[in-house]
Design a protein around this motif. Structure first.
Motif, short mmCIF file in Angstrom:
data_model
loop_
_atom_site.label_atom_id
_atom_site.label_comp_id
_atom_site.label_asym_id
_atom_site.label_seq_id
_atom_site.Cartn_x
_atom_site.Cartn_y
_atom_site.Cartn_z
N ARG A 190 0.79 -1.11 -0.41
CA ARG A 190 -0.15 0.18 -0.17
C ARG A 190 0.37 0.80 0.04
O ARG A 190 1.01 2.01 -0.80
N ILE A 191 2.00 0.96 0.81
CA ILE A 191 2.68 2.51 1.11
C ILE A 191 3.85 2.62 0.06
O ILE A 191 4.24 3.61 -0.78
N VAL A 192 4.44 1.53 -0.35
CA VAL A 192 6.01 1.26 -1.21
C VAL A 192 5.51 0.57 -2.48
O VAL A 192 5.18 -0.36 -3.11
N LYS A 193 5.74 1.38 -3.82
CA LYS A 193 6.32 1.18 -4.64
C LYS A 193 7.03 0.90 -5.43
O LYS A 193 7.58 1.71 -4.71
N VAL A 194 7.26 -0.39 -6.20
CA VAL A 194 8.56 -0.48 -6.65
C VAL A 194 8.53 -0.52 -8.19
O VAL A 194 7.65 -0.54 -8.93
N SER A 195 10.04 0.36 -8.36
CA SER A 195 10.07 0.53 -10.00
C SER A 195 10.61 -0.33 -10.42
O SER A 195 10.67 -1.45 -10.08
N THR A 206 9.75 15.96 -5.33
CA THR A 206 9.96 16.68 -3.79
C THR A 206 9.97 15.46 -2.59
O THR A 206 10.42 15.20 -1.80
N LEU A 207 10.39 13.92 -3.92
CA LEU A 207 11.31 12.97 -2.63
C LEU A 207 10.47 12.14 -1.46
O LEU A 207 10.58 11.06 -1.05
N MET A 208 8.82 12.68 -2.46
CA MET A 208 7.91 11.77 -1.36
C MET A 208 7.18 10.68 -2.46
O MET A 208 6.35 10.38 -3.81
N LEU A 209 6.72 9.62 -1.03
CA LEU A 209 6.16 8.73 -2.07
C LEU A 209 4.37 9.17 -2.38
O LEU A 209 3.37 9.93 -1.85
N GLU A 210 3.95 7.52 -2.46
CA GLU A 210 2.11 9.29 -3.03
C GLU A 210 1.24 8.78 -1.51
O GLU A 210 0.67 9.59 -1.44
N THR A 211 2.09 7.96 -1.01
CA THR A 211 1.44 8.86 1.08
C THR A 211 2.27 9.74 1.18
O THR A 211 3.46 9.67 1.16
#
Ligand SMILES: Cc1cc2nc3c(=O)[nH]c(=O)nc-3n(C[C@H](O)[C@H](O)[C@H](O)COP(=O)(O)OP(=O)(O)OC[C@H]3O[C@@H](n4cnc5c(N)ncnc54)[C@H](O)[C@@H]3O)c2cc1C
Length: 277
Positions: A190-195, A206-211
């Motif tokens: 849910r929080i971390v998405k892998v490229s 922004t260096l921010m994740l979707e969360t």
């Protein structure tokens, strides 16, 4: 600065981060590095006696009793491969070789690392592709190789080798260490998405994740780089977190940098020259 350091605490990268955000923390920085080593998907890669560079180096540095054979081949041509080879030699392996795709002049390892490895008696077997881990009675006996003159990569990262001929040869070894790159130990959640590259996906500005409130820095975002790059990345993320906690916008359009010598000022000839005020 009042930073509290808690060691020996593994944070779950999904629920664990959510829990931190629910507690008193306004933001979380994920800087977990890239520690998951890779093996080539060739026959025999799962045999006992086939190791991964990062795990091998971790065990060596933790002072564990690492068992190696007399003949070690390290697959890879970067600085990690050199570290593995030199550590294997210092652990007592009689013959240590490094084998890689690139020719000696194009190896990614620093030239000083390669020179120092050679001084320690390490052989470099360059310009090779690897077909299998050769085994004898279930034990590692070597690495099957083909000589190549070059290698190109397609858009998806798939390699294409210019093979000299189909004559396979074996580099003898009883231990093989893969040092062909590392990725972070993460999977999509849910929080971390892998490229596509296996690193953590985040907005590059922004260096921010979707969360909201979860930021990244270091190797887990950039891919394996260096300590100085990780420090620079950490500083950049810290300034973004600072803005976030202040409620400031994170996207700041940088002012274009102009060298002082490029600024042309025309002073009318009739202007009277005065002392600096
Ligand atoms: C064998 C080897 C040799 C290297 N030699 C050099 C060198 O000579 N010079 C150089 O500049 N660079 C070198 N590098 C690269 C350098 O180590 C990295 O670029 C740098 O350490 C990256 O910093 P980082 O903060 O992103 O991650 P790391 O320094 O890798 O730190 C990540 C931290 O996160 C922790 N962690 C991971 N997952 C979790 C979790 N779920 N919960 C809590 N904590 C977690 C880890 O335990 C670790 O403490 C080398 C790398 C390797 C593998």
């Amino acid at each position: 600065l009042g930073v509290e350091i808690k060691t020996n605490s593994v944070i779950d990268l999904n629920q664990g981060i959510e829990d931190l955000l629910k507690q008193e923390y306004g933001a979380v920085l994920v800087a977990i590095g890239a520690h998951k080593g890779k093996k080539l998907g060739i026959p025999g890669a799962d045999l006992d006696g086939v190791l991964v560079g990062t795990s091998f180096m971790r065990d060596v540095n933790l002072g564990k009793d690492v068992k190696l054979g007399k003949k070690v081949i390290v697959i890879g041509g970067g600085n990690v491969a050199m570290d593995c080879a030199r550590s294997a030699r210092r652990l007592g392996a009689a013959e240590v070789g490094v084998s890689c795709l690139e020719c000696c002049d194009d190896m990614p390892a620093d030239i000083t690392e390669v020179d120092q490895a050679r001084e320690e008696g390490i052989e470099i077997y360059d310009s090779r592709t690897f077909t299998k881990i050769v085994s004898n009675d279930g034990k590692v006996a070597g690495v099957g190789c083909l000589e190549i003159t070059g290698c190109t990569f397609d858009d998806d990262g798939g390699p294409h080798f210019d093979v000299v001929n189909d004559e396979e040869h074996t580099l003898e070894a009883d231990t093989v260490i893969f040092a062909i790159g590392q990725v972070p130990e993460v999977s999509d959640s849910r929080i971390v998405k892998v490229s596509k590259m296996g690193t953590i996906d985040a907005d590059s500005e922004t260096l921010m994740l979707e969360t909201n409130g979860v930021f990244v820095a270091g190797d887990c975002f950039s891919g394996v780089a260096s300590i100085i790059d990780a420090i620079a990345g950490g500083q950049k993320s810290a300034s973004k977190i600072h803005r976030y906690l202040q409620g400031d916008v994170l996207r700041v359009i940088p002012t274009s940098e102009i060298a002082a010598t490029e600024i042309k000022v025309e002073i009318p000839s009739e202007t009277e020259k005065k002392e600096r005020q």
